[in-house]
Design a protein around this motif. Structure first.
Motif, PDB file in Angstrom:
ATOM      1  N   TYR A  25       0.835  -1.196   0.000  1.00 33.86           N
ATOM      2  CA  TYR A  25       0.000   0.000   0.000  1.00 33.86           C
ATOM      3  C   TYR A  25       0.870   1.246   0.000  1.00 33.86           C
ATOM      4  CZ  TYR A  25       1.071  -0.046   5.024  1.00 33.86           C
ATOM      5  OH  TYR A  25       1.713  -0.055   6.237  1.00 33.86           O
ATOM      6  N   ASP A  26       0.281   2.305  -0.482  1.00 33.85           N
ATOM      7  CA  ASP A  26       0.920   3.623  -0.485  1.00 33.85           C
ATOM      8  C   ASP A  26       0.470   4.324   0.792  1.00 33.85           C
ATOM      9  OD1 ASP A  26       1.461   6.360  -0.802  1.00 33.85           O
ATOM     10  OD2 ASP A  26       1.084   6.310  -2.954  1.00 33.85           O
ATOM     11  N   GLN A  27       1.425   4.664   1.640  1.00 36.95           N
ATOM     12  CA  GLN A  27       1.097   5.264   2.932  1.00 36.95           C
ATOM     13  C   GLN A  27       0.293   6.547   2.777  1.00 36.95           C
ATOM     14  OE1 GLN A  27       1.944   3.810   6.120  1.00 36.95           O
ATOM     15  NE2 GLN A  27       0.319   5.255   6.633  1.00 36.95           N
ATOM     16  N   SER A  28       0.567   7.328   1.737  1.00 40.18           N
ATOM     17  CA  SER A  28      -0.170   8.583   1.555  1.00 40.18           C
ATOM     18  C   SER A  28      -1.651   8.329   1.259  1.00 40.18           C
ATOM     19  CB  SER A  28       0.469   9.446   0.470  1.00 40.18           C
ATOM     20  OG  SER A  28       0.403   8.805  -0.777  1.00 40.18           O
ATOM     21  N   VAL A  29      -1.963   7.253   0.545  1.00 36.19           N
ATOM     22  CA  VAL A  29      -3.360   6.901   0.274  1.00 36.19           C
ATOM     23  C   VAL A  29      -4.043   6.474   1.573  1.00 36.19           C
ATOM     24  CG1 VAL A  29      -4.886   5.268  -0.924  1.00 36.19           C
ATOM     25  CG2 VAL A  29      -2.923   6.256  -2.126  1.00 36.19           C
ATOM     26  N   VAL A  30      -3.350   5.681   2.363  1.00 38.15           N
ATOM     27  CA  VAL A  30      -3.913   5.215   3.633  1.00 38.15           C
ATOM     28  C   VAL A  30      -4.075   6.374   4.612  1.00 38.15           C
ATOM     29  CG1 VAL A  30      -3.535   3.686   5.611  1.00 38.15           C
ATOM     30  CG2 VAL A  30      -3.031   2.877   3.304  1.00 38.15           C
ATOM     31  N   ASN A  31      -3.111   7.275   4.654  1.00 35.18           N
ATOM     32  CA  ASN A  31      -3.200   8.407   5.580  1.00 35.18           C
ATOM     33  C   ASN A  31      -4.465   9.232   5.354  1.00 35.18           C
ATOM     34  OD1 ASN A  31      -0.781   7.757   6.803  1.00 35.18           O
ATOM     35  ND2 ASN A  31       0.400   9.285   5.694  1.00 35.18           N
ATOM     36  N   VAL A  32      -4.833   9.415   4.118  1.00 30.40           N
ATOM     37  CA  VAL A  32      -5.986  10.243   3.777  1.00 30.40           C
ATOM     38  C   VAL A  32      -7.308   9.465   3.854  1.00 30.40           C
ATOM     39  CG1 VAL A  32      -7.055  11.573   1.894  1.00 30.40           C
ATOM     40  CG2 VAL A  32      -4.596  11.741   2.307  1.00 30.40           C
ATOM     41  N   ASN A  33      -7.255   8.156   3.614  1.00 29.87           N
ATOM     42  CA  ASN A  33      -8.494   7.385   3.435  1.00 29.87           C
ATOM     43  C   ASN A  33      -8.667   6.201   4.376  1.00 29.87           C
ATOM     44  OD1 ASN A  33      -9.501   8.751   0.934  1.00 29.87           O
ATOM     45  ND2 ASN A  33      -7.522   8.058   0.187  1.00 29.87           N
ATOM     46  N   ARG A  34      -7.890   6.109   5.429  1.00 27.62           N
ATOM     47  CA  ARG A  34      -7.905   4.903   6.270  1.00 27.62           C
ATOM     48  C   ARG A  34      -9.300   4.487   6.731  1.00 27.62           C
ATOM     49  NH1 ARG A  34      -4.039   4.454   9.579  1.00 27.62           N
ATOM     50  NH2 ARG A  34      -2.831   6.178   8.756  1.00 27.62           N
ATOM     51  N   LEU A  35     -10.091   5.399   7.254  1.00 23.59           N
ATOM     52  CA  LEU A  35     -11.421   5.037   7.733  1.00 23.59           C
ATOM     53  C   LEU A  35     -12.349   4.643   6.587  1.00 23.59           C
ATOM     54  CD1 LEU A  35     -11.990   7.703  10.515  1.00 23.59           C
ATOM     55  CD2 LEU A  35     -11.331   5.307  10.784  1.00 23.59           C
ATOM     56  N   HIS A  36     -12.201   5.326   5.474  1.00 25.81           N
ATOM     57  CA  HIS A  36     -13.027   5.021   4.302  1.00 25.81           C
ATOM     58  C   HIS A  36     -12.705   3.631   3.767  1.00 25.81           C
ATOM     59  CE1 HIS A  36     -14.298   9.218   4.189  1.00 25.81           C
ATOM     60  NE2 HIS A  36     -13.037   9.497   4.469  1.00 25.81           N
ATOM     61  N   ILE A  37     -11.435   3.296   3.731  1.00 30.43           N
ATOM     62  CA  ILE A  37     -11.021   1.977   3.240  1.00 30.43           C
ATOM     63  C   ILE A  37     -11.562   0.884   4.152  1.00 30.43           C
ATOM     64  CG2 ILE A  37      -9.039   0.458   2.869  1.00 30.43           C
ATOM     65  CD1 ILE A  37      -7.463   3.057   2.061  1.00 30.43           C
ATOM     66  N   LEU A  38     -11.389   1.054   5.455  1.00 30.76           N
ATOM     67  CA  LEU A  38     -11.863   0.028   6.389  1.00 30.76           C
ATOM     68  C   LEU A  38     -13.386  -0.086   6.371  1.00 30.76           C
ATOM     69  CD1 LEU A  38      -9.438   0.533   9.399  1.00 30.76           C
ATOM     70  CD2 LEU A  38      -9.393  -1.280   7.666  1.00 30.76           C
ATOM     71  N   LYS A  39     -14.076   1.033   6.229  1.00 35.10           N
ATOM     72  CA  LYS A  39     -15.544   0.990   6.139  1.00 35.10           C
ATOM     73  C   LYS A  39     -15.976   0.291   4.860  1.00 35.10           C
ATOM     74  CE  LYS A  39     -19.888   2.469   6.915  1.00 35.10           C
ATOM     75  NZ  LYS A  39     -20.741   1.454   6.331  1.00 35.10           N
ATOM     76  N   ARG A  40     -15.328   0.581   3.745  1.00 33.82           N
ATOM     77  CA  ARG A  40     -15.664  -0.078   2.478  1.00 33.82           C
ATOM     78  C   ARG A  40     -15.385  -1.581   2.579  1.00 33.82           C
ATOM     79  NH1 ARG A  40     -16.029   1.874  -2.784  1.00 33.82           N
ATOM     80  NH2 ARG A  40     -17.305   3.426  -1.744  1.00 33.82           N
ATOM     81  N   PHE A  41     -14.259  -1.947   3.208  1.00 35.85           N
ATOM     82  CA  PHE A  41     -13.925  -3.353   3.446  1.00 35.85           C
ATOM     83  C   PHE A  41     -15.058  -4.014   4.243  1.00 35.85           C
ATOM     84  CE2 PHE A  41     -11.255  -6.276   6.298  1.00 35.85           C
ATOM     85  CZ  PHE A  41     -11.274  -7.331   5.404  1.00 35.85           C
ATOM     86  N   HIS A  42     -15.493  -3.372   5.288  1.00 32.26           N
ATOM     87  CA  HIS A  42     -16.595  -3.893   6.103  1.00 32.26           C
ATOM     88  C   HIS A  42     -17.860  -4.047   5.263  1.00 32.26           C
ATOM     89  CE1 HIS A  42     -20.056  -3.368   8.872  1.00 32.26           C
ATOM     90  NE2 HIS A  42     -19.380  -4.249   9.577  1.00 32.26           N
ATOM     91  N   ASP A  43     -18.155  -3.053   4.424  1.00 30.02           N
ATOM     92  CA  ASP A  43     -19.336  -3.125   3.563  1.00 30.02           C
ATOM     93  C   ASP A  43     -19.233  -4.299   2.595  1.00 30.02           C
ATOM     94  OD1 ASP A  43     -20.257  -0.850   4.851  1.00 30.02           O
ATOM     95  OD2 ASP A  43     -19.762   0.501   3.192  1.00 30.02           O
ATOM     96  N   TYR A  44     -18.060  -4.505   2.018  1.00 32.29           N
ATOM     97  CA  TYR A  44     -17.862  -5.647   1.123  1.00 32.29           C
ATOM     98  C   TYR A  44     -18.060  -6.963   1.869  1.00 32.29           C
ATOM     99  CZ  TYR A  44     -15.907  -2.743  -2.666  1.00 32.29           C
ATOM    100  OH  TYR A  44     -15.724  -1.834  -3.674  1.00 32.29           O
ATOM    101  N   LEU A  45     -17.551  -7.052   3.085  1.00 34.20           N
ATOM    102  CA  LEU A  45     -17.712  -8.275   3.875  1.00 34.20           C
ATOM    103  C   LEU A  45     -19.186  -8.553   4.162  1.00 34.20           C
ATOM    104  CD1 LEU A  45     -14.795  -7.959   6.452  1.00 34.20           C
ATOM    105  CD2 LEU A  45     -15.008  -9.665   4.635  1.00 34.20           C
ATOM    106  N   ARG A  46     -19.942  -7.512   4.462  1.00 34.86           N
ATOM    107  CA  ARG A  46     -21.374  -7.678   4.763  1.00 34.86           C
ATOM    108  C   ARG A  46     -22.148  -8.231   3.570  1.00 34.86           C
ATOM    109  NH1 ARG A  46     -23.123  -2.254   6.244  1.00 34.86           N
ATOM    110  NH2 ARG A  46     -25.035  -3.000   5.363  1.00 34.86           N
ATOM    111  N   ARG A  47     -21.685  -7.957   2.370  1.00 37.83           N
ATOM    112  CA  ARG A  47     -22.378  -8.426   1.161  1.00 37.83           C
ATOM    113  C   ARG A  47     -22.099  -9.894   0.851  1.00 37.83           C
ATOM    114  NH1 ARG A  47     -20.590  -3.369  -2.451  1.00 37.83           N
ATOM    115  NH2 ARG A  47     -21.684  -1.767  -1.271  1.00 37.83           N
ATOM    116  N   GLU A  48     -21.065 -10.441   1.461  1.00 34.82           N
ATOM    117  CA  GLU A  48     -20.692 -11.832   1.207  1.00 34.82           C
ATOM    118  C   GLU A  48     -21.627 -12.767   1.972  1.00 34.82           C
ATOM    119  OE1 GLU A  48     -17.911 -12.937  -0.835  1.00 34.82           O
ATOM    120  OE2 GLU A  48     -18.238 -10.876  -1.479  1.00 34.82           O
ATOM    121  N   SER A  49     -22.185 -13.739   1.293  1.00 32.05           N
ATOM    122  CA  SER A  49     -23.154 -14.620   1.940  1.00 32.05           C
ATOM    123  C   SER A  49     -22.571 -15.954   2.393  1.00 32.05           C
ATOM    124  CB  SER A  49     -24.329 -14.879   0.993  1.00 32.05           C
ATOM    125  OG  SER A  49     -23.856 -15.478  -0.196  1.00 32.05           O
TER     126      SER A  49
END
Length: 115
Positions: A25-49
């Motif tokens: 990962y690029d640290q600058s991308v994570v620094n700006v978007n860390r919560l968004h990435i983890l929330k999107r990850f959580h959303d993707y997990l919720r869609r998995e059946s």
């Protein structure tokens, strides 16, 4: 609970998740978007059946894929465009207000005006 999920419960920072799944990962991308990435990850997990049906190896591979996809969403885009959190839907004046709240508010205003 699977061993994998027990290990994941101990992680908190986005970087810990990327390191755990060996995702570059690029640290600058994570620094700006860390919560968004983890929330999107959580959303993707919720869609998995079928996650409960997978063994730890398959589960780890699926989690890795979904986290990498969530990260790539923000490499190619940004938080405002992706609108992961509700507040970004309200930025452009798009807000969902239930009708019940409006009618309750009107009754309260009418009551206050009559005093």
């Amino acid at each position: 609970m699977s061993d994998l999920r027990e290990m994941l419960d101990k992680l908190s920072a986005a970087e810990e998740f990327f390191d755990f799944f060996a995702i570059p990962y690029d640290q600058s991308v994570v620094n700006v978007n860390r919560l968004h990435i983890l929330k999107r990850f959580h959303d993707y997990l919720r869609r998995e059946s079928d996650l409960e049906e997978l063994d730890d190896s398959a589960l780890r591979a699926r989690y890795r894929t979904l986290l990498e996809r969530a990260y790539q969403d923000f490499v190619a885009s940004n938080a405002v465009t992706e609108k992961v959190f509700k507040v970004f839907h309200q930025v452009r004046g798009i807000a969902h207000i239930p009708l019940e709240k409006l009618s309750c508010s009107v009754r309260q205003e009418e009551g206050a005006a009559g005093k």
